[in-house]
Scaffold this motif. Structure first.
Motif, mmCIF file in Angstrom:
data_model
loop_
_atom_site.group_PDB
_atom_site.id
_atom_site.type_symbol
_atom_site.label_atom_id
_atom_site.label_comp_id
_atom_site.label_asym_id
_atom_site.label_seq_id
_atom_site.Cartn_x
_atom_site.Cartn_y
_atom_site.Cartn_z
ATOM 1 N N PHE A 25 -32.161 38.843 20.267
ATOM 2 C CA PHE A 25 -32.271 37.126 20.672
ATOM 3 C C PHE A 25 -32.422 36.263 18.877
ATOM 4 O O PHE A 25 -32.700 36.487 18.555
ATOM 5 N N ASN A 32 -35.246 26.621 18.490
ATOM 6 C CA ASN A 32 -35.381 27.155 20.226
ATOM 7 C C ASN A 32 -36.043 25.642 20.736
ATOM 8 O O ASN A 32 -35.402 25.088 21.786
ATOM 9 N N ARG A 39 -30.202 21.412 25.537
ATOM 10 C CA ARG A 39 -29.937 21.744 26.923
ATOM 11 C C ARG A 39 -30.432 20.260 28.044
ATOM 12 O O ARG A 39 -30.338 20.085 29.695
ATOM 13 N N HIS A 62 -24.885 30.482 18.779
ATOM 14 C CA HIS A 62 -25.921 29.926 20.006
ATOM 15 C C HIS A 62 -25.924 28.308 20.052
ATOM 16 O O HIS A 62 -26.038 28.105 21.082
ATOM 17 N N ALA A 66 -25.044 25.188 23.082
ATOM 18 C CA ALA A 66 -25.535 24.243 23.771
ATOM 19 C C ALA A 66 -25.716 23.170 23.466
ATOM 20 O O ALA A 66 -26.419 22.475 23.921
ATOM 21 N N THR A 278 -39.318 29.130 31.277
ATOM 22 C CA THR A 278 -38.718 29.731 30.237
ATOM 23 C C THR A 278 -39.522 31.355 30.251
ATOM 24 O O THR A 278 -38.198 31.770 29.846
ATOM 25 N N ARG A 281 -37.444 33.585 32.041
ATOM 26 C CA ARG A 281 -36.444 34.813 31.508
ATOM 27 C C ARG A 281 -36.988 35.627 30.096
ATOM 28 O O ARG A 281 -37.851 35.320 29.675
ATOM 29 N N GLY A 283 -36.937 36.086 26.621
ATOM 30 C CA GLY A 283 -36.060 35.883 25.516
ATOM 31 C C GLY A 283 -36.244 34.173 25.076
ATOM 32 O O GLY A 283 -37.027 33.829 26.852
ATOM 33 N N ASN A 285 -35.237 31.000 26.029
ATOM 34 C CA ASN A 285 -33.900 30.709 26.982
ATOM 35 C C ASN A 285 -34.401 29.698 28.044
ATOM 36 O O ASN A 285 -34.276 29.574 29.226
#
Length: 296
Positions: A25, A32, A39, A62, A66, A278, A281, A283, A285
């Motif tokens: 991941f 992060n 987001r 990745h 976002a 978070t 879920r 990882g 995310n």
């Protein structure tokens, strides 16, 4: 929103052991945080260090998906950093890192807030440039936020790490740390004492997250407390980062955050919801703004 955030720090690949074999991941606390901010609708730029390899390409894809802008100075010929994550039965994670951290002080034009923390704040030689950037931003009137996210295996001699932490928070408006960070930085003090020591060094709001327990914050109006947002825990990867992203968004959006107890309470509740979503879920995310709004 026109405010622009610059996030500085590591981006890496979390390699998570599972029953079906290792899974990879995109991770790294600052990365992060950058994804979490994007987001939430906050225009965000990430300055990191990733290799021109398959893992680096995956990280770039990745963060771009976002909405994060990757600083061009982030690319290097070295291999992309990794972290071997081991998940305990209660969902908590421990890590073994392979990180090479080097970065130059960036231009801060059109940046309203600078965030840094984790390995990038402590690991030489890049850490000095990060600290210089935070101080330069503070002197320029930009907001500064810090999350130490202590990784004892990587940050070297404890005394030097504590001095770096104190230098960083002296430049900061807002600091978030976990109870594990506080225990490492202040082994002989209670959480409230740790908050008071940090606040006395300059930050206007200091937030202490305590895993499955309530969150504490110390601001100009004293201690504020907010409950956790209940959820079924898949793992805790990225929970603190989602909390940090939400707090940064609140710092940009609510001018009363640093002076009003109700505003601080609102910010803590939103941060708790972001972290709760978070951990439900696998990882790192973090949620979108719509997901947070729907859960409030």
């Amino acid at each position: 929103m026109t405010a622009d955030v610059l996030v500085i720090g590591e981006a890496l690949i979390d390699i998570v052991a599972s029953g079906s074999g290792p899974r990879e991941f995109v991770g790294g606390s600052p990365a992060n945080v950058a994804v979490g901010l994007a987001r939430l609708g906050v225009p965000t730029r990430l300055l990191t260090r990733i290799g021109r390899d398959a893992r680096g390409a995956r990280i770039a894809e990745h963060v771009a998906s976002a909405g994060v802008r990757l600083d061009k100075a982030s690319w290097t010929d070295a291999a992309t950093a990794t972290a071997q994550a081991r998940i305990a039965p209660d969902g908590t994670a421990t890590y073994e890192f392979d990180v090479d951290w080097q970065v130059q002080r960036p231009v801060l034009d059109e940046v309203a807030l600078v965030h840094a923390g984790s390995i990038g704040l402590f690991l030489e030689p890049g850490a000095d440039a990060v600290l210089d950037t935070l101080e330069h931003a503070a002197h320029g009137g930009q907001l500064v936020t810090v999350d130490p996210n202590i990784r004892p295996a990587l940050i070297g001699e404890r005394g030097a790490a504590v001095r770096r932490f104190r230098r960083a928070v002296a430049a900061a408006d807002l600091v978030r740390l976990s109870d594990e960070d506080a225990a490492w930085l202040y082994p002989d003090q209670q959480p409230e004492e740790a908050l008071a020591d940090i606040a006395a060094r300059g930050p206007r709001l200091v937030v202490l997250t305590r895993g499955g327990r309530s969150t504490l914050a110390l601001g100009v109006n004293g201690i504020v407390e907010a409950p956790v947002w209940p959820s079924d825990v898949a793992d805790t990867i990225g929970a603190g980062d989602a909390c940090m992203s939400s707090l940064i968004a609140s710092a940009l959006e609510d001018p009363l955050l640093f002076t009003s107890e109700p505003a601080a309470e609102r910010a803590l509740r939103r941060a708790a919801v972001a972290a709760g979503i978070t951990v439900s879920r696998v990882g790192a995310n973090p949620p979108t703004r719509d997901e947070v709004d729907a859960a409030m």
